[in-house]
Design a protein around this motif. Structure first.
Motif, mmCIF file in Angstrom:
data_model
loop_
_atom_site.group_PDB
_atom_site.id
_atom_site.type_symbol
_atom_site.label_atom_id
_atom_site.label_comp_id
_atom_site.label_asym_id
_atom_site.label_seq_id
_atom_site.Cartn_x
_atom_site.Cartn_y
_atom_site.Cartn_z
ATOM 1 N N SER A 449 -82.213 -65.692 28.251
ATOM 2 C CA SER A 449 -81.232 -64.861 27.543
ATOM 3 C C SER A 449 -80.241 -65.720 26.761
ATOM 4 C CB SER A 449 -80.485 -63.965 28.535
ATOM 5 O OG SER A 449 -79.777 -64.754 29.481
ATOM 6 N N HIS A 450 -80.163 -67.006 27.085
ATOM 7 C CA HIS A 450 -79.223 -67.890 26.381
ATOM 8 C C HIS A 450 -79.599 -68.065 24.911
ATOM 9 C CE1 HIS A 450 -75.882 -70.669 26.408
ATOM 10 N NE2 HIS A 450 -76.607 -71.569 25.763
ATOM 11 N N ILE A 451 -80.822 -67.696 24.552
ATOM 12 C CA ILE A 451 -81.232 -67.757 23.148
ATOM 13 C C ILE A 451 -80.329 -66.864 22.295
ATOM 14 C CG2 ILE A 451 -82.928 -65.879 23.317
ATOM 15 C CD1 ILE A 451 -84.708 -67.389 21.388
ATOM 16 N N SER A 452 -79.686 -65.893 22.917
ATOM 17 C CA SER A 452 -78.785 -64.993 22.180
ATOM 18 C C SER A 452 -77.504 -65.708 21.750
ATOM 19 C CB SER A 452 -78.425 -63.785 23.042
ATOM 20 O OG SER A 452 -77.637 -64.181 24.155
ATOM 21 N N LYS A 453 -77.133 -66.782 22.466
ATOM 22 C CA LYS A 453 -75.885 -67.491 22.173
ATOM 23 C C LYS A 453 -76.124 -68.780 21.403
ATOM 24 C CE LYS A 453 -73.689 -65.826 26.428
ATOM 25 N NZ LYS A 453 -73.064 -66.240 27.711
ATOM 26 N N ASP A 454 -77.164 -69.488 21.778
ATOM 27 C CA ASP A 454 -77.391 -70.820 21.225
ATOM 28 C C ASP A 454 -78.873 -70.956 20.901
ATOM 29 O OD1 ASP A 454 -77.645 -73.463 20.609
ATOM 30 O OD2 ASP A 454 -76.704 -74.227 22.427
ATOM 31 N N SER A 455 -79.182 -70.975 19.617
ATOM 32 C CA SER A 455 -80.586 -71.016 19.197
ATOM 33 C C SER A 455 -81.098 -72.434 19.008
ATOM 34 C CB SER A 455 -80.741 -70.263 17.878
ATOM 35 O OG SER A 455 -79.925 -70.879 16.874
ATOM 36 N N HIS A 456 -80.234 -73.443 19.209
ATOM 37 C CA HIS A 456 -80.631 -74.827 18.935
ATOM 38 C C HIS A 456 -81.814 -75.278 19.796
ATOM 39 C CE1 HIS A 456 -77.175 -74.825 16.534
ATOM 40 N NE2 HIS A 456 -76.298 -75.345 17.368
ATOM 41 N N TYR A 457 -82.015 -74.612 20.919
ATOM 42 C CA TYR A 457 -83.092 -75.016 21.839
ATOM 43 C C TYR A 457 -84.439 -74.404 21.436
ATOM 44 C CZ TYR A 457 -84.732 -76.791 26.359
ATOM 45 O OH TYR A 457 -85.373 -77.505 27.349
#
Length: 520
Positions: A449-457
């Protein structure tokens, strides 16, 4: 034979339920029926409700209006109004409620009504896992133990309460791998979780102070789906044969294009004469490219500045003038120059919620593709500042040359983020892969779900697109079929996809559950 009923709690957007619902016999008859899905978040619930509506029909009989809605031609309200009977049935199946807050009496009544005396039946679901996440704990600085005040830590109690009260014949519980090492007051949560799941009546009695408890639960045997060491002695938690990591499923080993590692437990009621279950069968790894290459090319947008196709190309090509000053090895610099020389804005610009296009996929096309969509949904890019576009371009070109994603210490100084902790990260080797290109010839890293905040990964491996994954790409990596529509704003869509169980993995779990029920 009637489908086996399933109650899905903490359902999210419905990945686990989708897998169970999709398991069919040789005549395409479903072997499981989701009788009730419970989810608290609005957008995840809206997604569940829409998918429940879809499942009211056989695949060949889904109305054209459903696809019109996916294309944005009719509203959700129009769709449901035109098919009122199916909408009512879907509304009974998908329920927005908060376990732990909604009254137990109301929850119990909905479960009883949904089951309507059906036997056998299965409970599935995964309590919210953010509290146990290893990365999340690191970011929050919880090195010694979890925050006892975080209510999410205890939501698994709602799971064993339902086990104690309703006695499903089998259950499937899913959670993050970090659950295995999570502690409160120096005690492992997983140890207590296993004991509570084995004896939910005893756990529930303690929770309720043994007041007004008028029923008895036979308890459960807990099985691993991947290890033959299935510990009939699990009642004795510390026996030498017990290994908590026996319950970790590495999704990439079972045909999922993603290195997703999750704890999944299968519980079988003690009064059922079942002492052994089949194991998941390993499959060759599936590389990222076979599931995302058939989607339309799109570009990133520019955030915090004017944006257009022309400006996107212009801003990226401006990097060419700076290349001489950047300390980048010759091969990578040559690749960047090549990309910039050939750079053109993609035909479909930065994407949309619907793009008229003929997608393809070489892996399980019958599962992913649906020609009736006439295109692709949930496929738009997010915005990035210009400096991040340069970092993405460098990273993806570096990956083309070296076949690995660069670490922070591989970046030229001029492209390093202006963050206070960057030097510390490089010095101590922590979070040095914060700009991560997903390799096309390997399974993706875990979609969270962190893809919603930080797409750098989640940088796309194609340098000419210079962007992070779209929601549809993340959904394909999670093995959702293309006709599975995620509701809400893009941030909410990312959260739903990241929190889900991959449906293709869920089908494999459902197969084991069905075989186990048949043995009983």
């Amino acid at each position: 034979m009637m489908p086996i009923k399933v109650i899905d709690i903490f359902a999210g957007p419905g990945g686990l339920g989708e897998g169970f619902s999709s398991l069919v016999d040789e005549n395409e008859n479903p072997l499981f029926k989701v009788a009730l899905s419970i989810e608290k978040e609005k957008w995840a619930y809206d997604t569940l409700l829409l998918r429940s509506f879809y499942r009211q029909y056989k695949k060949s009989e889904v109305p054209d209006d459903y696809y019109s809605h996916l294309r944005g031609e009719i509203s959700r309200q129009e769709l449901f109004a035109r098919h009122h009977y199916e909408f009512i049935r879907a509304s009974k199946e998908a329920w927005q409620a908060t376990l732990g807050e909604t009254s137990e009496e109301e929850i119990d009544e909905r479960i009883k009504t949904a089951l309507d005396g059906a036997e056998p039946w299965v409970l599935i679901g995964g309590p919210p896992c953010q509290a146990y996440s290893l990365v999340g704990r690191a970011r929050r600085g919880e090195t010694k133990g979890l925050n006892k005040e975080d209510e999410r830590v205890y939501l698994y109690r709602e799971y064993f309460r339902i086990l104690a009260v309703h006695n499903p014949h089998l259950f499937v519980m899913e959670n993050v791998k970090g659950l295995l090492s999570s502690k409160i007051d120096d005690e492992l949560i997983f140890k207590q979780l296993i004991l509570d799941l084995q004896n939910p009546f005893e756990a529930y009695s303690k929770l309720k102070g043994k007041k007004n408890i008028t029923f008895v639960c036979p308890g459960y045997k807990i099985f691993s789906l991947v290890s033959s060491r299935r510990n009939k002695q699990l009642q004795l938690f510390d026996v030498p044969q017990f290994n908590s990591f026996d319950f970790v499923i590495r999704a990439e080993e079972y045909g999922i294009p993603q290195a997703r590692h999750r704890v999944i437990l299968l519980g079988v009621r003690n009064d059922l004469s079942i002492n052994d279950i089949p194991l998941l069968i390993k499959e060759p790894s599936v590389p990222l490219k076979v599931v995302i290459d058939g989607l339309p090319r799109i570009r990133s947008t520019i955030s915090k500045a004017k944006d257009s196709k022309t400006l996107w190309v212009k801003n990226l090509k401006a990097l060419k003038k700076q290349l001489k000053e950047l300390k980048i090895e010759r091969a990578v610099k040559k690749e960047i120059n090549k990309v910039l020389k050939e750079l053109k804005p993609p035909k479909y610009d930065n994407g949309k919620e619907f793009i008229r296009f003929s997608p393809f996929v070489s892996y399980k096309p019958d599962w992913f593709l649906d020609k009736r969509i006439l295109g692709v949904v949930n496929h738009s890019s997010r915005g990035h500042i210009i400096k991040d576009l340069y970092r993405y371009l460098f990273s993806s070109c570096y990956t083309v040359i070296h076949k690995v994603s660069p670490r922070l210490y591989d970046f030229p100084i001029q492209l390093l983020p202006v963050h206070q902790n960057v030097n510390k990260a490089i010095q101590y080797g922590t979070f040095v892969d914060r700009f991560k290109v997903q390799l096309p010839y390997k399974p993706s890293n875990t979609i969270t779900s962190h893809i919603s905040k930080d797409s750098h990964y989640y940088i796309h491996p194609d340098p000419s697109q210079c962007r992070s994954f779209s929601v549809r790409e993340a959904a394909r990596i999670q093995t959702f079929p293309d006709n599975y529509f995620f509701c809400g704003q893009r941030t909410a869509q990312y959260i739903q996809v990241g929190n889900a169980v991959p449906p293709l993995l869920a089908i494999k779990i459902a197969t084991i559950v069905y075989k186990t029920v048949n043995n009983y």
